[in-house]
Design a protein around this motif. Structure first.
Motif, PDB file in Angstrom:
ATOM      1  N   UNK A 956     135.485  15.018 -16.583  1.00 55.41           N
ATOM      2  CA  UNK A 956     136.910  15.338 -16.561  1.00 55.41           C
ATOM      3  C   UNK A 956     137.203  16.397 -15.500  1.00 55.41           C
ATOM      4  N   UNK A 957     136.326  17.374 -15.415  1.00 56.30           N
ATOM      5  CA  UNK A 957     136.525  18.429 -14.419  1.00 56.30           C
ATOM      6  C   UNK A 957     136.442  17.858 -13.013  1.00 56.30           C
ATOM      7  N   UNK A 958     135.481  16.989 -12.790  1.00 56.96           N
ATOM      8  CA  UNK A 958     135.339  16.388 -11.469  1.00 56.96           C
ATOM      9  C   UNK A 958     136.577  15.568 -11.113  1.00 56.96           C
ATOM     10  N   UNK A 959     137.097  14.850 -12.083  1.00 52.68           N
ATOM     11  CA  UNK A 959     138.312  14.067 -11.827  1.00 52.68           C
ATOM     12  C   UNK A 959     139.471  14.988 -11.460  1.00 52.68           C
ATOM     13  N   UNK A 960     139.578  16.078 -12.171  1.00 55.01           N
ATOM     14  CA  UNK A 960     140.649  17.027 -11.860  1.00 55.01           C
ATOM     15  C   UNK A 960     140.495  17.588 -10.449  1.00 55.01           C
ATOM     16  N   UNK A 961     139.284  17.892 -10.089  1.00 58.43           N
ATOM     17  CA  UNK A 961     139.047  18.426  -8.747  1.00 58.43           C
ATOM     18  C   UNK A 961     139.440  17.401  -7.692  1.00 58.43           C
ATOM     19  N   UNK A 962     139.101  16.144  -7.934  1.00 55.57           N
ATOM     20  CA  UNK A 962     139.497  15.090  -6.996  1.00 55.57           C
ATOM     21  C   UNK A 962     141.018  14.996  -6.889  1.00 55.57           C
ATOM     22  N   UNK A 963     141.677  14.985  -8.046  1.00 53.55           N
ATOM     23  CA  UNK A 963     143.137  14.893  -8.051  1.00 53.55           C
ATOM     24  C   UNK A 963     143.749  16.066  -7.296  1.00 53.55           C
ATOM     25  N   UNK A 964     143.258  17.245  -7.613  1.00 52.99           N
ATOM     26  CA  UNK A 964     143.802  18.447  -6.990  1.00 52.99           C
ATOM     27  C   UNK A 964     143.636  18.413  -5.470  1.00 52.99           C
ATOM     28  N   UNK A 965     142.435  18.077  -5.031  1.00 53.76           N
ATOM     29  CA  UNK A 965     142.155  18.106  -3.601  1.00 53.76           C
ATOM     30  C   UNK A 965     142.867  16.988  -2.854  1.00 53.76           C
ATOM     31  N   UNK A 966     142.971  15.820  -3.469  1.00 44.71           N
ATOM     32  CA  UNK A 966     143.680  14.708  -2.831  1.00 44.71           C
ATOM     33  C   UNK A 966     145.160  15.065  -2.695  1.00 44.71           C
ATOM     34  N   UNK A 967     145.750  15.579  -3.757  1.00 49.19           N
ATOM     35  CA  UNK A 967     147.162  15.962  -3.698  1.00 49.19           C
ATOM     36  C   UNK A 967     147.388  17.102  -2.703  1.00 49.19           C
ATOM     37  N   UNK A 968     146.457  18.034  -2.665  1.00 52.38           N
ATOM     38  CA  UNK A 968     146.573  19.166  -1.747  1.00 52.38           C
ATOM     39  C   UNK A 968     146.608  18.688  -0.304  1.00 52.38           C
ATOM     40  N   UNK A 969     145.718  17.774   0.018  1.00 52.01           N
ATOM     41  CA  UNK A 969     145.662  17.268   1.394  1.00 52.01           C
ATOM     42  C   UNK A 969     146.901  16.441   1.738  1.00 52.01           C
ATOM     43  N   UNK A 970     147.373  15.662   0.798  1.00 55.15           N
ATOM     44  CA  UNK A 970     148.572  14.863   1.061  1.00 55.15           C
ATOM     45  C   UNK A 970     149.784  15.760   1.292  1.00 55.15           C
ATOM     46  N   UNK A 971     149.907  16.790   0.478  1.00 51.34           N
ATOM     47  CA  UNK A 971     151.019  17.712   0.665  1.00 51.34           C
ATOM     48  C   UNK A 971     150.904  18.443   1.998  1.00 51.34           C
ATOM     49  N   UNK A 972     149.700  18.814   2.352  1.00 52.85           N
ATOM     50  CA  UNK A 972     149.489  19.533   3.614  1.00 52.85           C
ATOM     51  C   UNK A 972     149.903  18.653   4.791  1.00 52.85           C
ATOM     52  N   UNK A 973     149.530  17.382   4.729  1.00 51.10           N
ATOM     53  CA  UNK A 973     149.890  16.469   5.809  1.00 51.10           C
ATOM     54  C   UNK A 973     151.400  16.257   5.885  1.00 51.10           C
ATOM     55  N   UNK A 974     152.071  16.263   4.718  1.00 52.17           N
ATOM     56  CA  UNK A 974     153.523  16.132   4.713  1.00 52.17           C
ATOM     57  C   UNK A 974     154.183  17.308   5.429  1.00 52.17           C
ATOM     58  N   UNK A 975     153.617  18.478   5.188  1.00 54.28           N
ATOM     59  CA  UNK A 975     154.252  19.702   5.674  1.00 54.28           C
ATOM     60  C   UNK A 975     153.813  20.074   7.085  1.00 54.28           C
ATOM     61  N   UNK A 976     152.726  19.460   7.565  1.00 53.30           N
ATOM     62  CA  UNK A 976     152.216  19.801   8.894  1.00 53.30           C
ATOM     63  C   UNK A 976     152.010  18.517   9.687  1.00 53.30           C
ATOM     64  N   UNK A 977     153.099  17.952  10.158  1.00 51.41           N
ATOM     65  CA  UNK A 977     153.014  16.699  10.913  1.00 51.41           C
ATOM     66  C   UNK A 977     152.212  16.877  12.199  1.00 51.41           C
ATOM     67  N   UNK A 978     152.129  18.115  12.672  1.00 50.34           N
ATOM     68  CA  UNK A 978     151.466  18.362  13.953  1.00 50.34           C
ATOM     69  C   UNK A 978     149.965  18.131  13.899  1.00 50.34           C
ATOM     70  N   UNK A 979     149.369  18.096  12.704  1.00 52.48           N
ATOM     71  CA  UNK A 979     147.913  17.950  12.615  1.00 52.48           C
ATOM     72  C   UNK A 979     147.523  16.494  12.459  1.00 52.48           C
TER      73      UNK A 979
END
Length: 1387
Positions: A956-979
């Motif tokens: 369960x913890x590993x799944x949460x970590x995956x969810x967190x990191x996947x969402x984090x990266x998606x949000x980062x890409x939304x907010x930083x189109x330059x990268x």
């Protein structure tokens, strides 16, 4: 006498003496005068005057003539009526009138005269009263019982009396009316429906409100005649309710109002009616059931009602309506609950179960009203509600609907303030609801900005009211902080950090606005506006308002000045209040009461205004801590042990020193902290050191007298203090003193020369100090450090096992049981890593040597010398240290580039270590690095190996970590189109190639076509694909499919010429392809752009080679079940057991968590040509990223874990050291390679020693097990346990993952210091790790291992602490699949 008889017989009228004949020939005035004399005569007569009765018989008959009964003058009619009333009295029981028609006329005449009672101020009122009194006392109207028209007479009488009664009448009038009417009911043979209606109509609410006196009269009449009138009332309700004859009365439509009023008047009136209501509760008519429910709610909930105890069948039938299929019926039942709880606490037990079900009702309004009912009763008196009811409110704080969550949170806050802060019900009540403060702060972990803002508002208004006087406010905060649980403390700390970060953003915006306009001005301002917008509710709408605010700030200097004051570090609480008022006043407009722009500004001001903390507050808080130290505080009265209060106070000051450092700049504060440094309590001294580090940057200039004393203390701590204090002392010197090089040299030289392996306990602090000196000043001590690492750390410390370890089967022991030699070796490893991190280059190839050393430790199970002297717990510690050290080095681009694929794979296998605590701490360290975007994307693939972890909590913890990191990266890409050009390092979908490659080289994957092993591969891939495929924005499913197809056209980059490895690669690709095909309907669409594969992992595709072969055995087809992936949810992932396909199982008795806001987004594929490969690039973006979510990811439910004896459990082995008998599975499959035994020749211990020479390097390992209690060790058994093994609920342990991510951007050096600080905190936290029960190391099971064994393993988990948000066991929302068992009307 004879004369009188003759006169009567003759028909001649005899008048009283002095009264002449009364006829129409005289004037009205004369007639009135004569009638008054007649009235006086009759008034004086009594029933025994037989002679006079006979004498005046004809007069009596004459007065009843139409001449008088229809006389136009009201005075004449009144006097005649009085005479007639007396005549009935005198001649009773036989009236002188024998004609039924005449009797009717007379009584109708008298009734009409009674209307004169209405005017109490009339001159004739006394005569009207006399008339009423007379007929009531004599019961004159009883004569009418024998008349055919009696009902008409009585009805008219009743109507008249109810019409004339008013508030001007005294009690006697009221009494005579009741007497008159009750005699008719009690002595008559029957009561007609018309007469009954005349009474009951006064009970109808509309009439009741118009004439309260008539209602009171009817009420008194019914009470007086209850026994006599009850059968007629019963008959009326029977006709209407049971037979449906609504025509029998005009009151049929008011039947339920009447029942309520009658019950309130006298419950005996409804003895036979209430059973009819039970029947009506089961009516098929929704509206009728609703009316009955509303009626019974008032009857059961009335203050003095005993209906529930008197009529239990009806009560139980009513409770059944809580589960009614009709929403308004359930809603009415819930609304009734608060009145019932307040007026009948004894019924709370009956209501609890039904309210529990309704608190999970699919209808938002019902869940909302459950909370309102419970909170309303609680605020009246806490004793009215039990803990179960309060728990329902607690659960709803995680409801999927904002309105419900808000009501629950505000309700709990109000209860807490009333009973805990104001102590209105004593200490016991305060203790009962002490959990509320923790629960409210836990909600800060939610993703929704609305929740977080409400928590901040609740904290400022209810938990620590900002309007309290400073000393009282700080005392309140002090004891609140001391009594919060660990997760609530983290949430509160995070809240302050988020507010501080937003203050910095607003300050940056103000600074930008003051700068001269340039080409990039608008772009820069817009970027800052977007950052601020994300910290406010409804970012879509708020964006325009924040833009408008920026424009206002440009134009209005006064508002800008106010905001500058507000975000200034030196702003006081009083100043903040003034600034907020001024800004809102300036922006508000009386002409526009509803102003969305102003509301947004208020939200912003609410978040950035320092309403709690300023210099005065910090001073007051320091004084409160000093009181506890001196023993003069009220610690015991507040229920906090003094030692705990002091520690908590220092921790609080430590957090505030990070968010409000300027508020600490006073001599009094620094002197108090200096005193804390000299205390024996290590935790207190550590906190004081950290506070100095955060706040002492100007201490050298402003407080020289404190500087001299402090420096001596710091140097002593660095040399001889506990390891953690030594670390903080070094960082204090680095942060506070200008001539730090001199001070560092004074510390380094004596420590370097005094290193001695003969006394390991005395070696730990010097190694810690030297390690941090190496990181902070690597150039200053370059030469001695190189020698120190090569000769002392490697040769003397790591390559020798001096003291044999304890022989034990335990895999983990607490810190205080770890041998000093092992602790010293761990610090030695850390020293090497810190040195490398300080140098930040691999020119001397020290990084390569360090990595070979670390992988040698992993390959040898932690026993680097392989002499067998080390105990298993010590080996576990060193494996963890080595694995975490590699992770730490991988975060530096220069070292990540030199980590070989074999080293990466060996490091990844630590997450499947045989020791539970090693797996746990390694996963937390991995997650931290990924959340900071410091670790490259391939390390996210390591979590796929957790699919095989035998412990559900770890999965369960590993799944949460995956969810967190996947969402984090998606949000980062939304907010930083330059990268976008760096997508291969950020786009979460690019984890698929790394996961495939890692599984291809998994030591458990031995037989290419083995079904059980392929099922394990499938589950591992689905573990990550389920989250990636939860949404299909930008056609990510087709992108993943294309990526897998491209991989299949290449060869393995690690072993390109090994046909078996390549066959494994293609087989795993086919597994991934089948998962995508079975779970997606859009996979066949064209991918927007071609994926780019990492060149280190896969070769260039052969243009002449087209790999279309299917490598899967035919029987694998049945294991790919079609179905849409579930939406990934961070908070809902824990403690939801995974089924065979990796989907979450649900229980009907629980409601599934639904996230408040989804942050998933699908990728835009990179624009590269087909088949093109690029070198893996590590992007160091931690200094750029806007921290998205301040909550820890490891949210879990707080549930217990049962445990079997250790002997029953089969330990999952990492596969390093196994007996020959354990190398085959039960089916005789070929043995699997030992995990980690594939080490190259240059990893041998001798070579490792030689290779170091003068280029020795370092690696850091830190155990991220802060504040954690762990369950017994589990070897990293490969292969997922069956569903049965996941039957027991497990609870993840706590960790501080990502707690720094919301802090303002820091420079690289400070960030490294932060990480070091966290790492060492994690080490210290390992002392709380639970000792694992001993158990033999079993063989490593193959993919087809025993299901029973896996089940035993799952059941063997002990109780653990919560992962972070300790209240996740509450159902957050209502799932559409939940079956709410509503009763049909007939049930």
């Amino acid at each position: 006498m004879a004369h009188s008889k003759n006169r009567a017989t003759d028909g001649k009228i005899t008048y009283p003496p002095g009264v002449k004949e009364i006829s129409d020939k005289i004037s009205k005035e004369e007639m009135v005068r004569r009638l008054k004399m007649v009235v006086k005569t009759f008034m004086d007569m009594d029933q025994d005057s037989e002679e006079e009765k006979e004498l005046y018989l004809n007069l009596a008959l004459h007065l009843a003539s139409d001449f008088f009964l229809k006389h136009p003058d009201k005075d004449v009619r009144l006097l005649v009526a009085c005479c007639l009333a007396d005549i009935f009295r005198i001649y009773a029981p036989e009236a002188p009138y024998t004609s039924p028609d005449k009797l009717k006329d007379i009584f109708m005449f008298i009734t009409r005269q009674l209307k004169g009672l209405e005017d109490t101020k009339s001159a004739q009122f006394n005569r009207y009263f006399y008339l009423l009194e007379n007929i009531a006392w004599v019961k004159s109207y009883n004569i009418c019982f024998e008349l055919e028209d009696s009902n008409e007479i009585f009805t008219q009488l009743y109507r008249t009396l109810f019409q004339v009664i008013n508030n001007g009448h005294n009690q006697k009038v009221h009494m005579h009316m009741v007497d008159l009417m009750s005699s008719i009911v009690c002595e008559g043979d029957s009561v007609s429906q018309e007469l009954l209606d005349t009474v009951l109509v006064n009970l109808v609410p509309a009439h009741k409100n118009l004439n309260k006196q008539a209602y009171d009269l009817a009420k008194a009449l019914l009470k007086r005649t209850a026994q006599a009138i009850e059968p007629y009332i019963t008959n009326f309700f029977n006709q209407v309710l049971m037979l449906g004859k609504t025509s029998v009365s005009d009151l049929s439509e008011h039947v339920f109002d009447l029942i309520l009023e009658l019950y309130n008047i006298d419950s005996h009136l409804l003895l036979s009616v209430l059973p009819q209501l039970e029947f009506k509760l089961k009516s098929n008519d929704n509206d009728e059931r609703l009316q009955v429910v509303k009626l019974l709610a008032k009857m059961f909930g009335a203050k003095d009602s005993e209906l529930a105890s008197q009529n239990k069948p009806l009560w139980q039938c009513y409770l059944g309506r809580f589960n009614d299929i009709h929403v308004p019926v359930r809603l009415e039942c819930v609304k009734f609950a608060s009145h019932c709880l307040m007026n009948h606490p004894d019924l709370a037990k009956d209501l609890t179960e039904y309210l529990k079900v309704r608190s999970h009702d699919p209808e938002e309004a019902i869940r909302h009203d459950v909370i309102v009912s419970i909170v309303t009763a609680s605020k009246k008196d806490l004793s009215l509600v039990n803990d179960h009811l309060l728990n329902f409110v607690r659960e709803r704080t995680l409801d999927k609907r904002w309105r419900v969550r808000k009501e629950a949170m505000m309700g709990l806050a109000q209860i807490y303030k009333k009973y805990a802060l104001q102590a209105e019900a004593g200490k016991e009540a305060a203790k009962q609801i002490s959990w509320i403060k923790d629960k409210l702060l836990h909600i800060y972990y939610q993703n929704s900005i609305d929740d977080r803002l409400l928590v901040e508002r609740i904290f400022a208004q209810y938990l620590v009211p900002h309007n309290l006087e400073t000393t009282e406010r700080m005392k309140c905060l002090y004891y609140l902080y001391a009594t919060l649980d660990g997760n609530a403390v983290k949430a509160l700390n995070e809240m302050w950090k988020c507010q501080n970060m937003l203050r910095h953003h607003v300050k940056d915006l103000l600074d930008l606005i003051k700068q001269p306009k340039s080409d990039s001005y608008n772009k820069t301002v817009f970027s800052k506006v977007m950052v601020i917008t994300r910290n406010l509710p409804d970012p879509g709408k708020t964006q325009d308002f924040v833009k408008k605010l920026a424009q206002v700030l440009e134009e209005d200097e006064k508002i800008r000045k106010q905001l500058e004051t507000l975000v200034s570090p030196s702003c006081s609480c009083k100043q903040a209040e003034v600034c907020v008022k001024e800004v809102t006043k300036k922006l508000g407009s009386p002409k526009q009461p509803s102003n969305p722009f102003l509301e947004m500004v208020k939200f912003l001001l609410e978040r950035i205004a320092p309403v709690h903390i300023d210099t005065e507050s910090i001073s007051a808080l320091i004084k409160q801590v000093n009181k506890s130290i001196e023993g003069t505080a009220d610690d015991e009265d507040e229920g906090v042990p003094t030692e705990q209060a002091i520690r908590a106070g220092l921790e609080l000051l430590k957090v505030l020193s990070f968010t409000h450092p300027v508020s600490f700049h006073s001599a009094e504060t620094f002197e108090s902290l200096l005193g804390c440094l000299k205390m024996d309590d290590e935790k207190v001294a550590e906190a004081a050191l950290q506070i100095f580090k955060n706040t002492g940057n100007k201490l050298e200039e402003s407080f020289p007298h404190i500087k001299s004393v402090l420096l001596t203390v710091l140097q002593h701590k660095a040399k001889k203090g506990p390891p953690r204090q030594a670390k903080y002392a070094i960082h204090c010197i680095h942060a506070m003193f200008s001539n730090r090089d001199t001070h560092f040299a004074q510390i380094f030289e004596p420590l370097h020369k005094s290193l001695d392996t003969d006394n390991m306990e005395q070696l730990i602090t010097p190694l810690t100090t030297l390690g941090h000196l190496a990181m902070l000043a690597p150039e200053q001590f370059a030469a001695p450090l190189k020698s120190l690492v090569a000769n002392f750390i490697v040769k003397d410390l790591l390559m020798n096992d001096r003291i044999p370890g304890k022989k034990t089967t335990k895999l983990w022991v607490p810190d205080d049981e770890v041998s000093p030699e092992t602790l010293a070796k761990i610090q030695g490893l850390k020293l090497m890593v810190r040195w490398l991190l300080g140098v930040k280059n691999n020119q001397s190839k020290s990084g390569n040597s360090t990595l070979r050393m670390l992988t040698a430790i992993l390959s040898s199970d932690g026993d680097l010398t392989e002499q067998g002297k080390m105990g298993k717990p010590d080996m576990s510690r060193l494996r963890l240290a080595a694995g975490c050290a590699i992770l730490r080095l991988a975060q530096e681009p220069c070292y990540h580039e030199i980590i070989t694929l074999e080293q990466y794979q060996l490091c990844a296998l630590v997450i499947n270590d045989e020791c539970y605590q090693v797996r746990q701490a390694f996963a937390q360290k991995l997650h931290k690095g990924l959340c900071r975007l410091r670790l490259p994307l391939e390390y996210l693939a390591v979590f796929t190996l957790c699919a095989k972890d035998p412990v559900k909590e770890r999965r369960a913890h590993a799944r949460q970590c995956l969810v967190k990191n996947i969402n984090l990266r998606r949000e980062y890409l939304k907010q930083h189109a330059a990268v976008s050009e760096k997508l291969i390092s950020l786009l979460p979908e690019y984890v698929v190639p790394y996961a495939i490659h890692l599984l291809v080289h998994d030591p458990d994957y031995v037989k290419v076509q083995d079904i059980e092993q392929l099922k394990d591969i499938k589950e591992a891939l689905w573990f990550v694909l389920e989250i990636l495929m939860a949404k299909n924005e930008n056609n990510s499913h087709a992108f993943i499919r294309k990526m897998v197809e491209n991989i299949k056209q290449t060869k393995d980059g690690q072993c390109p010429d090994d046909p078996k490895i390549n066959e494994k690669l293609y087989t795993v690709c086919d597994v991934a392809m089948n998962i995508v095909i079975s779970k997606s309907t859009t996979y066949s669409l064209e991918s927007p752009k071609d994926p780019v594969l990492p060149a280190r992992y896969f070769t260039q595709p052969d243009k002449n080679f087209s790999n279309t072969k299917n490598y899967l055995p035919p029987e694998m087809k049945s294991f790919f079940t079609p179905g849409k992936p579930k939406a990934a949810n961070v908070l809902g992932a824990v403690n939801k057991p995974l089924s065979a396909t990796g989907k979450m199982q649900t229980k009907l008795s629980r409601m599934e968590t639904i996230s408040n806001a989804s942050s998933n987004s699908n990728p835009s594929s990179p624009g590269r040509s087909k088949g093109r490969l690029v070198s893996q690039t590590h992007i160091h973006v931690s200094s750029l990223i806007y921290k998205l979510d301040s909550a820890d990811v490891d949210h879990s439910e707080n549930e217990d874990i049962s445990m079997k004896s250790p002997s029953e459990t089969e330990k999952p082995s990492r596969g390093r050291k196994r007996g020959a008998a354990a190398n085959q599975d039960e089916k005789g499959q070929e043995s699997k390679p030992k995990r980690g035994r594939k080490k190259a020749a240059n990893t041998s211990t001798d070579d490792a020693e030689d290779q170091w020479g003068e280029d020795s390097s370092m690696a850091e390992a830190s155990m991220e097990t802060e504040d954690e209690q762990n369950s017994p060790p589990k070897k990293g058994r490969r292969g997922r346990p069956p569903k049965s093994a996941a039957s027991k609920d497990e609870t993840p342990s706590k960790g501080r993952r990502g707690r720094r991510k919301t802090a303002p951007p820091v420079d690289e050096e400070n960030e490294e210091e932060q990480e070091e600080e966290e790492d060492d905190e994690d080490d210290a936290g390992s002392e709380n790790m639970e000792v694992k029960p001993k158990g033999r190391r079993g063989r490593k099971p193959s993919g087809g291992r025993s299901r029973a064994a896996a089940n035993q393993e799952e059941e063997s988990e002990e109780d653990m602490d919560t992962a972070q948000q300790s209240e996740e066991e509450e159902d957050e929302s209502i799932d559409s699949s939940t079956k709410v068992s509503f009763l049909s009307p007939q049930n």
